[in-house]
Design an enzyme around this catalytic site. Structure first.
Site, short mmCIF file in Angstrom:
data_model
loop_
_atom_site.label_atom_id
_atom_site.label_comp_id
_atom_site.label_asym_id
_atom_site.label_seq_id
_atom_site.Cartn_x
_atom_site.Cartn_y
_atom_site.Cartn_z
N HIS A 190 0.81 -1.21 0.00
CA HIS A 190 0.00 0.00 0.00
C HIS A 190 0.84 1.26 0.00
O HIS A 190 0.47 2.27 -0.59
CB HIS A 190 -0.99 -0.02 1.16
N GLU A 432 -11.27 -10.55 -5.32
CA GLU A 432 -9.87 -10.55 -4.93
C GLU A 432 -9.51 -11.74 -4.04
O GLU A 432 -8.38 -11.91 -3.63
CB GLU A 432 -9.49 -9.22 -4.26
N ASP A 456 -4.70 -8.21 -4.45
CA ASP A 456 -4.91 -9.26 -3.46
C ASP A 456 -5.10 -10.62 -4.12
O ASP A 456 -4.63 -11.63 -3.60
CB ASP A 456 -6.13 -8.93 -2.58
N CYS A 503 -9.32 -3.18 -11.34
CA CYS A 503 -8.76 -2.01 -10.64
C CYS A 503 -7.46 -2.34 -9.95
O CYS A 503 -6.87 -1.49 -9.29
CB CYS A 503 -9.77 -1.45 -9.65
C1 PEP Z 1 -6.69 -5.05 -5.09
O1 PEP Z 1 -6.56 -5.84 -4.16
O2 PEP Z 1 -6.37 -5.32 -6.28
C2 PEP Z 1 -7.20 -3.69 -4.85
C3 PEP Z 1 -7.46 -2.87 -5.85
O3 PEP Z 1 -7.37 -3.30 -3.56
P1 PEP Z 1 -6.19 -2.84 -2.57
O4 PEP Z 1 -4.93 -2.68 -3.38
O5 PEP Z 1 -6.62 -1.58 -1.95
O6 PEP Z 1 -6.13 -3.98 -1.61
MG MG Z 2 -7.50 -5.49 -2.25
#
Ligand code: PEP
Ligand code: MG
Length: 587
Positions: A190, A432, A456, A503
């Site tokens: 993150h 995910e 994820d 995404c």
């Molecule tokens: C993902 O897991 O691909 C996602 C977009 O969510 P995050 O990166 O916030 O876990």
């Molecule tokens: Mg995620």
């Protein structure tokens, strides 16, 4: 030269500021005079007293709102705070080393937790987390009293740390930070996602960076190649000036794409949306003319605060984002905490493996006090704007049905209060967790749209921690197993007539664009800074070729073969003229 992984593109030159430890990253450090020792001692005692009263208040609040067993965590922290030994050590360090209280506290807590982290007893190791948290709390009291949001950052700084928590990153004076270098994390952590959204070049996974680099060293950070040069020769500096100029020219060259449609050579429109982590990201997304917000990660707004935002506060920042994008759609994701994303004021039950424990919607369904105000805020925004709700970390149909039930309850409450909302607000699920991917067709019956979260998904499919640099080699978005799963989700969504967006970060890499379209994806949501390059690629792709490429990739057995195939295709795609604008030089 130190090597790591380039996690946010760009190059930067600057002066190192080494932030000694993960939790202490925000601690200002300065030498003091003997006559200042008493003043620092008084500041420390006052901060400890204030931290203790905050903990007591939190214990009461959590016990009332969440439950007694969660509140016990603060009881353990109070014990750590009352530990005379720890406090005496801090006072001794101030006196003997003549440093300010914030720096002394960081060093003592660091030493304490390092000792506790190393013991085999799991119970004692968990106490290390309590001690760290207590340290963070006292530190934030001290910093707040000083009226500063973080360490003093001179212009042109390159921040070096073992780990940067999103909450710390957000408090740094980012306009002065030219680049970030961290020991921990990799491209899909993150903190790396945040660095990209800030447009700050970053290299992660650099072993012992905070030991090998000293504050004041001159650094060159190459966020593309993943290298960091310490006090380099002038010839290296010149080479990087040239590279920097080329990168800027390349980005400038992409600007002509703003205003051009995101459409393939054969005329299929591929909506290109933006992933947003905070309100400020909407600037870049608007500048690059995103077709909407495909993912609003609400947790970052929660992580830079001392406590939960109220419904009204949430409504305010969400409505502002939605207003700016009106009439384009905005997908608000419910708070996704748990795993590595934690909030200091929302303690989670200790877990050996937090990524496999309470996260996302699972956690929210146990904490309606947190879920309901957020749903109310989303729904109120939906009265005026095309807002949707996205559920994070969905494993199956139950979580979707339970959340929908609560959405209905909240809608009735709002109606009773005479508050407006969209009764048909679209509700979607993140795909995910592998189980959700495998049952996408069934899930599609209960949701209005699906969103493929490959960040994820890859970690769960390949059993490779997305935050852990030692797992980076196993974390492979192009693994044939991952590609097959993405293909099957796209097929399931198509046959169910359900909207699907991708995404995850892999959608922002132009090397993947043709493959993803070939696998059946027709809507991409990427970081604003990646939009133009992805659009540039989309406009040079023919869907028949993309499908061909995907067929070939699905036949291959290894990541190396798939990568080689994509690199070969990429050269052809970048070289191909965009039917509507002059060809760009390759990056
Ligand atoms: C993902 O897991 O691909 C996602 C977009 O969510 P995050 O990166 O916030 O876990
Ligand atoms: Mg995620």
């Amino acid at each position: 030269m130190l090597r790591g992984t380039g996690v946010s593109a760009g190059v930067a030159k600057g002066t190192a500021l080494v932030l000694a430890c993960g939790y202490g990253c925000a601690a200002p450090r300065r030498s003091i005079l003997a006559s200042d020792v008493e003043r620092e001692r008084t500041r420390f005692e006052a901060a400890v007293a204030r931290a203790a009263s905050e903990l007591v208040a939190l214990q009461d609040e959590v016990s009332e709102r969440i439950g007694g067993s969660q509140a016990d965590i603060f009881g353990a922290q109070l014990l750590a705070l009352e530990d005379r030994n720890l406090r005496d050590q801090v006072l001794r360090v101030i006196e003997e080393r003549r440093i300010n209280v914030e720096a002394a506290l960081s060093d003592v807590i660091d030493g304490y937790t390092r000792t506790l982290d190393a013991v085999p007893d799991a119970y004692l190791r968990e106490r290390a987390a309590d001690v760290r948290d207590v340290g963070r709390r006292i530190l934030s009291v001290l910093i707040e009293r000083e009226g500063r949001g973080g360490p003093e950052i001179p212009d042109g700084t390159i921040v070096v740390a073992d780990e940067l928590l999103p909450s710390v990153t957000a408090r740094l004076q980012l306009d002065r930070v030219r680049a970030l270098v961290t020991e921990r994390g990799h491209k899909f952590s993150h903190s790396s996602i945040l660095a990209r959204s800030l447009g700050t070049p970053a290299v992660a996974g650099v072993s012992d960076a905070s030991q090998r680099i000293k504050t004041g060293d001159r650094l060159i950070v190459d966020g593309v190649a993943g290298t960091v040069f310490i006090n380099p020769e002038t010839s290296v500096g010149r080479e990087y000036d040239r590279l920097d100029a080329e990168l800027r020219a390349y980005r400038e060259g992409l600007r002509h794409l703003v205003g051009l449609p995101s459409v393939t050579l054969d005329g299929t429109t591929i909506p290109l949306l933006a992933n947003i982590n905070k309100l400020a990201d909407t600037e870049a997304a608007l500048l690059y003319e995103a077709d909407g917000i495909g993912l609003y990660r609400t947790e970052f707004a929660f992580s830079i605060r001392p406590d939960f935002p109220t419904e009204e506060e949430q409504y305010e920042f969400l409505a502002r984002a939605a207003e700016r994008f009106h009439p384009r759609k905005v997908v608000f994701r419910l708070l996704d905490v748990g795993g590595d994303k934690t909030l200091p004021y929302f303690p989670l039950p200790p877990s050996r493996n937090p990524s496999l424990a309470l996260r996302g919607v699972r956690l929210l369904l146990r904490h309606l006090d947190v879920l309901k105000p957020q749903l109310r805020a989303f729904l109120r925004v939906s009265a005026e704007h095309p807002a949707s709700i996205l559920l994070p970390v969905v494993a199956g149909i139950e979580e979707v049905r339970q959340t929908r039930e609560i959405v209905r309850e909240v809608q009735s409450e709002l109606s009773a209060e005479g508050k407006r909302f969209n009764p048909e607000i679209p509700v979607g699920a993140m795909i995910e967790i592998p189980s959700a991917a495998l049952m996408a067709r069934t899930l599609a019956r209960d949701v209005d749209f699906l969103s493929l979260g490959t960040n994820d998904l890859v970690q769960y499919v390949l059993a490779a921690d997305r935050e852990d640099e030692s797992s980076a080699a196993y974390y492979q978005p192009l693994h044939p197993g991952v590609l097959r799963l993405i293909h099957s989700v796209a097929e399931a969504a198509r046959s169910a007539g359900c909207g699907l967006t991708i995404c995850g970060e892999m959608a922002g890499d132009p090397l993947h664009t043709e493959l993803l379209l070939g696998l059946g994806l027709r809507e991409l949501s990427v970081a604003p800074g990646e939009m133009l390059e992805v659009k540039n690629t989309i406009r040079r792709i023919r869907l028949d070729d993309a499908r061909d490429l995907a067929r070939q990739a699905l036949e291959l057995g290894s990541v190396a073969e798939i990568e080689a195939l994509l690199n070969e295709r990429r050269a052809a795609v970048v070289g191909a003229p965009d039917a509507r604008s002059p060809a760009l030089p390759p990056p």
